[in-house]
Each structure stands twice: as structure tokens, then as C-alpha cells.
Design an enzyme around this catalytic site. Structure first.
Site, short mmCIF file in Angstrom:
data_model
loop_
_atom_site.label_atom_id
_atom_site.label_comp_id
_atom_site.label_asym_id
_atom_site.label_seq_id
_atom_site.Cartn_x
_atom_site.Cartn_y
_atom_site.Cartn_z
N ASP A 74 -58.90 12.95 -4.86
CA ASP A 74 -57.47 12.86 -4.64
C ASP A 74 -57.36 12.47 -3.19
OD1 ASP A 74 -54.84 13.54 -3.72
OD2 ASP A 74 -54.54 14.63 -5.58
N HIS A 75 -57.04 11.19 -2.93
CA HIS A 75 -57.22 10.72 -1.55
C HIS A 75 -56.29 11.41 -0.55
CE1 HIS A 75 -53.88 7.95 -2.39
NE2 HIS A 75 -53.78 7.76 -1.10
N HIS B 114 -51.17 14.33 -5.81
CA HIS B 114 -51.10 14.31 -4.35
C HIS B 114 -50.15 15.39 -3.80
CE1 HIS B 114 -53.30 10.72 -4.85
NE2 HIS B 114 -52.30 9.87 -4.93
C1 BG6 Z 1 -51.87 6.28 -5.27
C2 BG6 Z 1 -50.78 5.90 -6.24
O1 BG6 Z 1 -52.61 7.36 -5.75
O2 BG6 Z 1 -51.27 6.63 -4.02
C3 BG6 Z 1 -49.95 4.75 -5.70
O3 BG6 Z 1 -51.37 5.53 -7.48
C4 BG6 Z 1 -49.43 5.08 -4.33
O4 BG6 Z 1 -48.88 4.43 -6.58
C5 BG6 Z 1 -50.53 5.58 -3.42
O5 BG6 Z 1 -48.85 3.89 -3.80
C6 BG6 Z 1 -49.96 6.11 -2.11
O6 BG6 Z 1 -51.00 6.37 -1.23
P1 BG6 Z 1 -50.77 6.33 0.34
O7 BG6 Z 1 -52.08 6.76 0.90
O8 BG6 Z 1 -50.41 4.91 0.68
O9 BG6 Z 1 -49.66 7.28 0.61
#
Ligand code: BG6
Length: 512
Positions: free
Chosen positions: A185-186, A248
Site C-alpha cells: 500500500d504505497h 490508503h
Molecule cells: C493509487 C490509486 O493507488 O493511488 C490511484 O489507484 C491514485 O487512483 C493514486 O491516483 C494516488 O496516489 P498518490 O501517491 O499520487 O497520492
């Protein structure tokens, strides 16, 4: 004995978007900083036909493009690219895994990676189970008696609902042990999300205040300016609740609210966060409307330019009821947080890209001084800016200099950018390195994923099955439908808007 971190990272879906935009740039960044183990290799696999050489060339070009490296510095990528290999294969066909096994073994001997493999599934989630099964059938999931290790990384979405998530976990756990499975989960890899642990557990001043006695409400926002871009096909089947909230935002919530773990390791931290997810107050089907609002962006005109609405995007159904915006109120029924409302908000095509946590403190019990209108409207807030302009802002009231005792709101503002020589790594850098080192602290555990689905499932169900539940349109460039305020207890409450609406010309209306 210290673990040997030497390894081969085998990427399935090596010609895909994630690999070129995130994985390879992250691996190169780790290499450049000297953080990868001395003995390492990357093996890309996909159906596309490449030789090792052709794939290396392509990766160099991708890293130059996506890691913002100057063409003139391209030469520096060569030592990195020498560790990259490629195998064309059909991941769904078990007979191709003999070639995979063979190639891995040859690379292992050449690069002396100790028989340690990480399988990174950067593919469609529909392939996860079949890839895992095929790896299992060919003995590639089994860790050696000689202490060699095997790990598998999978990307969200982990299922579409509780049932499919349980099924996926069950299928994976029949082949890999839970401690071999790394669910990425980044958001958990973002420096500023990790900094929430440091803020809470290494500062004497915050932790005593971090509870229902001092905090009145918490807002967590992840706003994006972009729409669904090329991902309409995927997004239209998932929507914002599944795409952002279930994973997230709930993981950020977990970080903000967990009890201090005894040790900062994968077991203790995740044992604490699962308690939070299990304490989320279930939302009853009849209450969904009171605590969740969904929206979908509609066309508008920004600075004289027409911008498409969601239903006009590529691969999106023209009558789609998929939400691109969610506002949600939830409670954590435990000792620390009893009664504190948490407001989560996410959306695409909003006026600015900002992810932040706003901790709002209770007001003083009695007002001694005159406060200007603005100040009395805003209680003390601690704002954790996850991105961009990463940092922390504390807002409080001070005496206006001069006669009398007028109180004015001021801020103490810390920006990471002010630190000299500070490099903020990308989330993928941190997380891939953690996996190489066998540290799953910032990866989602099976039970947490399931608990989060269990919480969002009733909302999904009501949105899918109940025609009475509304979907509100909001013009691109606005902060979502005004109905997002209906979930607040008091009409005086509002969200924090880090920037104004854009100058848009478009109407708010209900979508059918
Ligand atoms: C991803 C989603 O996990 O996270 C995307 O699938 C979203 O839809 C993205 O745009 C957002 O990541 P960040 O790091 O740009 O906030």
C-alpha cells in the site's frame, strides 16, 4: 546469523505502466544511493518479446523519462542495467515456469544471489492466484533448508469486497506463508505517513494530547487534480471507495490512531493497527446516507477550456454510477478515541493535489479574550501535510500586538524542503528496500485488509443496491458536492479547503 539480502527481483508485468513509472525508477534510485545489496538482479517477465539487451535499453529510456534524469547522465544507468534480465513468458501457463526456473537459476549463479527471490506481481489482480499457484507447482515458493528465502509482493486492489479478499488471502496462503506475502500500500511507504509514527512516539508534547480528551475531530483528505486518465476500464469497476478509502486512507487512519507498540517491528505495529480496524464502528445499512456521500465529476469549463466529465472518459460507461469522490464519517469504538468523529475525504478532479491529516483540538472551556471572527471559527489544528510540500503546521491563537487582548490565529510551519540536503524517497523505494530486508512493518497484513473490507462492505452494498442513495455530480475543479458537509454533526462545521475552487463554469446536480 544476519540475513543475506542478496536477491533476484522477478517482476511479472515487466512491460507495464507500474514497472516503468515506479518500480524501475525506484530500483535505480536505490542502486544510485548504494542501498541495494551488493549481489542483486532484476528479471522482467511479460508476454512481449525482448532479449536481455533490448529490455535493458528500454528500461534505461524509461528511467530517464520517469526519474527525470538528464539525457547526458544516461551513461550512469549502464552499471545498473547490467543487472537486468528478461524472459518472455505467459504467466498463466504453468509450462512456462520451467523456463523461469531455469533462468532464475542461471542468474542466481551468475550474480551470486544466494537462491533468494522476490516475485513482484505488477499485473492485473485477476492473475495473482494463477501466478502464485504456478510458482507453487514448480517449487518456486518454497524456502530452502539452506536459509534461502522467497517473497511475493502484490499490489492493491486486494479483492473487490470482503469475500473476494478472503478468497485471495486463502489462495495465496495455501502457497506462501503469511510472512512471505508483502501486500503493498504505497501510502504506507510515504515518508510523511511514516513520520506520523515519529511525531507521535518520539515527542513528549503530542502523545499526552493524542486522545478523546483533547482532540475534537480528525480530517483525512487525499485530493487529486487528475481524473482517471487511461485507467477508466479499471476505475469504473472499482470507484473511489475501493481505490482510495478501503486501503490508503484507512491505513493512514491506522497510523494516526494506533496505540504505541512495544517494539517498532512488523508484528507489534501490525498487531496494534489491526485492533484499530477491528474497532471501526460498523455502519448499518440504513445509516449509510448519514455517514457517507458519493460524487462523480462532471464536465466544466476551466479558464475558458472545456474539461470532460467522468462519463465521457475513455472506457467508462456513459451512464456509470461509479463514484470519483467520497466523504465519510467514522468512529473508532475504543478507549482512546470513543466519541471522536473521523472524516475521510478523497476525490479526483478537485482543485488541488493535497493529502493531509488535520487534528483538531478542543477549544478552551472559557473565552477570556476577544477573538476575531476568523480565529473563533477555527480551533487549534495540527496539520500533517503528507504531500505535496511535505511538513507540519500548528495553528493557534496569539495576542495581536497593541492595546487590548485581541486574539489572532498564527501558524508554526515546518517544511521538509527547508532541511538542507534532504532527499525524500519515493514510497516504492522505501517499500522495495523493506521487502529486500524482510521487514513487513509497512505492508498490509491479511487480517487488516479483511477488517477494512468488512468496514466498507455495507457502504458498497448500499450504493450498489439501494436506488434511493444519491450520486452527486460536481464540476471538475470544485471541492466535490456541497452535500459532503451533510455528514457533519453541526451546520457550522466544514472541511478544510487548502485552496479555493478553481474558476469553473459548471453546475452541481444529482446524477441518475
Ligand atoms: C493509487 C490509486 O493507488 O493511488 C490511484 O489507484 C491514485 O487512483 C493514486 O491516483 C494516488 O496516489 P498518490 O501517491 O499520487 O497520492
Amino acid at each position: 546469523m544476519a540475513q543475506d539480502n542478496s536477491c533476484i527481483i522477478a517482476i511479472f508485468g515487466a512491460s507495464g505502466d507500474l514497472t516503468k513509472r515506479k518500480l524501475m525508477p525506484a530500483l535505480y534510485a536505490l542502486f544510485r544511493q548504494g542501498l541495494l545489496p551488493k549481489n542483486f538482479a532484476v528479471l522482467g517477465t511479460s508476454r512481449s518479446p525482448f532479449t536481455d539487451e533490448a529490455y535493458r535499453k528500454r528500461i534505461i529510456e524509461d528511467v530517464v523519462t520517469y526519474a527525470g534524469i538528464k539525457k547526458s547522465e544516461q551513461k550512469q544507468l549502464e552499471p545498473f542495467s547490467k543487472h537486468i534480465y528478461y524472459l518472455a513468458m505467459d504467466a498463466t501457463d504453468v509450462s512456462h515456469y520451467d523456463d523461469l526456473k531455469d533462468k532464475l537459476s542461471k542468474i542466481d549463479s551468475a550474480e551470486k544471489t544466494g537462491g533468494n527471490y522476490i516475485f513482484y506481481l505488477s499485473t492485473s489482480p485477476s492473475l495473482y492466484t494463477s501466478i502464485a499457484k504456478n510458482l507453487g507447482k514448480k517449487g518456486l515458493a518454497k524456502e530452502g533448508k539452506d536459509s534461502s528465502w522467497r517473497r511475493i509482493i502484490i499490489e492493491k486492489p486486494f479483492g473487490r469486497d470482503l469475500e473476494s479478499a478472503q478468497e485471495l488471502n486463502h489462495d495465496l496462503q495455501r502457497i506462501f506463508k503469511e510472512d512471505q506475502i508483502y501486500r503493498i500500500d504505497h501510502y504506507l511507504g510515504k515518508e510523511t505517513v511514516q513520520d506520523i509514527f515519529a511525531l507521535r512516539f518520539s515527542n513528549g508534547i503530542f502523545e499526552p494530547l493524542w486522545n478523546r480528551n483533547y482532540i475534537s475531530r480528525v480530517e483525512i483528505t487525499a485530493a487529486e487534480t487528475i481524473g482517471v486518465e487511461e485507467r477508466g476500464g479499471y476505475y469504473d469497476h472499482y470507484g473511489a471507495l475501493r481505490d482510495m478509502i478501503q486501503n490508503h486512507l484507512l491505513q493512514v487512519l491506522g497510523t494516526v490512531t494506533i496505540e504505541p507498540p512495544s517494539f517498532f517491528d512488523a508484528t507489534d505495529v501490525r498487531n496494534e493497527s489491526i485492533k484499530i480496524f477491528q474497532s471501526l464502528r460498523p455502519i448499518k445499512p440504513g445509516d449509510v446516507d448519514k455517514c457517507a456521500v458519493r460524487g462523480q465529476y462532471t464536465e466544466s469549463v476551466i479558464n475558458g477550456k472545456k474539461v470532460l466529465g467522468y462519463r465521457q472518459e475513455k472506457d467508462v460507461a456513459h451512464d456509470s454510477m461509479t463514484e470519483t469522490f467520497v466523504a465519510l464519517k467514522l468512529y473508532i469504538d475504543n478507549w482512546r478515541w470513543g466519541g471522536v468523529p473521523f472524516y475521510l475525504r478523497t476525490g479526483k478532479c478537485l482543485p488541488s493535489r493535497v493529502s493531509e491529516v488535520v487534528i483538531e483540538f478542543k477549544r478552551t472551556p472559557h473565552h477570556l479574550f476577544t477573538q476575531d471572527e476568523l480565529c473563533s471559527a477555527k480551533p487549534n489544528q495540527l496539520i500533517i501535510r503528507i504531500q505535496p510540500d511535505e511538513g507540519i503546521l500548528l495553528r493557534f491563537g496569539m495576542k495581536k500586538p497593541g492595546a487590548g487582548f485581541d486574539i489572532e490565529e498564527v501558524g508554526m510551519d515546518f517544511h521538509y524542503s527547508e532541511l538542507v540536503d534532504t532527499y525524500i524517497p519515493e514510497a516504492y523505494e522505501r517499500l522495495i528496500l523493506d521487502c529486500i530486508m524482510g521487514d513487513a512493518t509497512h505492508y498490509a497484513r491479511a487480517d487488516a485488509v479483511e477488517a477494512c473490507w468488512k468496514f466498507v462492505d455495507p457502504i458498497l452494498k448500499a450504493w450498489e443496491d439501494d436506488p434511493e442513495v444519491k450520486l452527486y455530480g460536481y464540476p471538475v475543479g470544485t471541492w466535490g458536492p456541497p452535500e459532503a458537509r451533510h455528514i457533519f454533526d453541526s451546520p457550522n462545521e466544514d472541511w478544510r479547503y487548502p485552496t479555493d475552487h478553481l474558476t469553473t463554469d459548471g453546475d452541481f446536480y444529482e446524477l441518475k
